[in-house]
Design an enzyme around this catalytic site. Structure first.
Site, PDB file in Angstrom:
ATOM      1  N   HIS A   1       3.217   4.979   2.945  1.00 35.47           N
ATOM      2  CA  HIS A   1       3.816   6.311   3.171  1.00 35.47           C
ATOM      3  C   HIS A   1       4.758   6.276   4.377  1.00 35.47           C
ATOM      4  CE1 HIS A   1      -0.158   7.620   1.311  1.00 35.47           C
ATOM      5  NE2 HIS A   1       0.713   8.247   0.547  1.00 35.47           N
TER       6      HIS A   1
ATOM      7  N   LEU B 153      -0.818  -1.047  -1.339  1.00 32.55           N
ATOM      8  CA  LEU B 153      -1.486  -0.017  -0.530  1.00 32.55           C
ATOM      9  C   LEU B 153      -1.591   1.264  -1.344  1.00 32.55           C
ATOM     10  CD1 LEU B 153      -0.087  -0.323   3.107  1.00 32.55           C
ATOM     11  CD2 LEU B 153      -1.869  -1.618   1.967  1.00 32.55           C
TER      12      LEU B 153
END
Ligand code: PAF
Length: 295
Positions: A45, A192
């Site tokens: 992110h 991830l």
């Protein structure tokens, strides 16, 4: 607006506050970027925020665990929530504003509109998570219309989602440039994901096989082998590695996600997979490029 509990990042919960902040930036001639998230932020992110910062003067990250994109038997209630930690991580990479509305702000009483993107929403995760992409398309449309960013950044990790969003932005003439951010991986290749937190220690040792097997399949497809036998062998290897279920391992056109029998010579393809290790559903995807120089 208030400061984040753990840092100086301003937090807007109200859409009016959000719009005033963005309007002030626009009045100053600044470009605005948006990174939509559901929180539980990891380095993937944060890399999207960094990408947005390279293309915009001010970056808003949104945090909203969107109930409408979870099926009734899915993990909406259990989805990790860590707003204070997320705000501190966003502040540390230079994000300017966190937009964190509650459910009533996103879906006020009487809300009755759904955005459906045909074509790219069908098949793959669309088959295994009915209604998921309608939930994503609706909330992303609302976020884009609330922030009205110049650029919005989404992870390639959710590749089908990215194509759904590209399609809806084109079809609805939304004045925003959509950018896909490369998947960030652990050293052993595992992509991830906020859901990696669900893996037990044993499942965590199995999980990297997804990327490993996909890479082997991608290499075979790149040599021009027929997709059917390559993918069937890949599914067998994933099951042998300990995956409880392989929902799909598929070769698709990189833009339309139409099924392919082999890697086309003249346009990029994408290898996409979803598989369960224990109760945790992992997804991943890899590019399968066109033959160099042929388009
Ligand atoms: O990718 C996600 O985290 C979500 O699907 C998104 C784009 C923030 C919409 O809720």
């Amino acid at each position: 607006m208030s400061d984040a509990p753990n840092g100086p990042l301003p937090v807007a919960r109200d859409t009016g506050d959000l719009r005033r902040a963005v309007a002030a930036w626009r009045a100053a001639g600044l470009r605005v970027g948006l990174v939509p998230t559901m929180g539980a932020l990891h380095a993937g992110h944060l890399s999207l925020v960094t990408l947005a910062l390279a293309r915009a003067d001010r970056v808003v990250a949104s945090l909203f665990v969107n109930p409408t994109q979870f099926g009734p038997a899915e993990d909406f209630a259990a989805y990790p929530r860590a707003e204070a930690e997320d705000a501190a991580k966003l502040a540390a990479v230079g994000c300017h504003l966190l937009y964190a509305p509650d459910a009533a702000t996103m879906y006020p009483a009487g809300f009755a509109t759904t955005v459906t993107v045909e074509g790219v929403s069908r098949g793959l995760c669309g088959d295994h998570r009915p209604g998921h992409f309608e939930g994503v398309a609706t909330v992303v449309t609302k976020l884009l219309l609330r922030v009205l960013p110049d650029v919005a950044v989404f992870g390639e990790k959710d590749y089908q989602q990215l194509q759904v969003i590209r399609r809806l932005v084109a079809d609805l003439d939304l004045p925003v440039t959509v950018v896909g951010g490369p998947t960030v991986r652990e050293v052993d290749g595992l992509a991830l994901s906020s859901r990696n937190a669900y893996l037990t220690a044993e499942e965590r040792t199995i999980a990297p096989a997804l990327y490993r097997v996909m890479t082997e399949c991608g290499d075979a497809l790149q040599q021009g082998l027929a997709a059917g036998p390559v993918l069937e062998a890949g599914i067998r290897r994933l099951v042998a590695a300990g995956f409880a279920e392989v929902e799909y391992l598929a070769l698709r056109d990189a833009e339309t996600l139409a099924p392919l029998d082999a890697r086309p010579a003249d346009r990029p393809a994408r290898l996409l997979a979803a598989a369960r290790v224990g109760r945790t559903r992992l997804i991943d995807n890899l590019p399968v490029p066109a033959v160099a120089g042929s388009g």
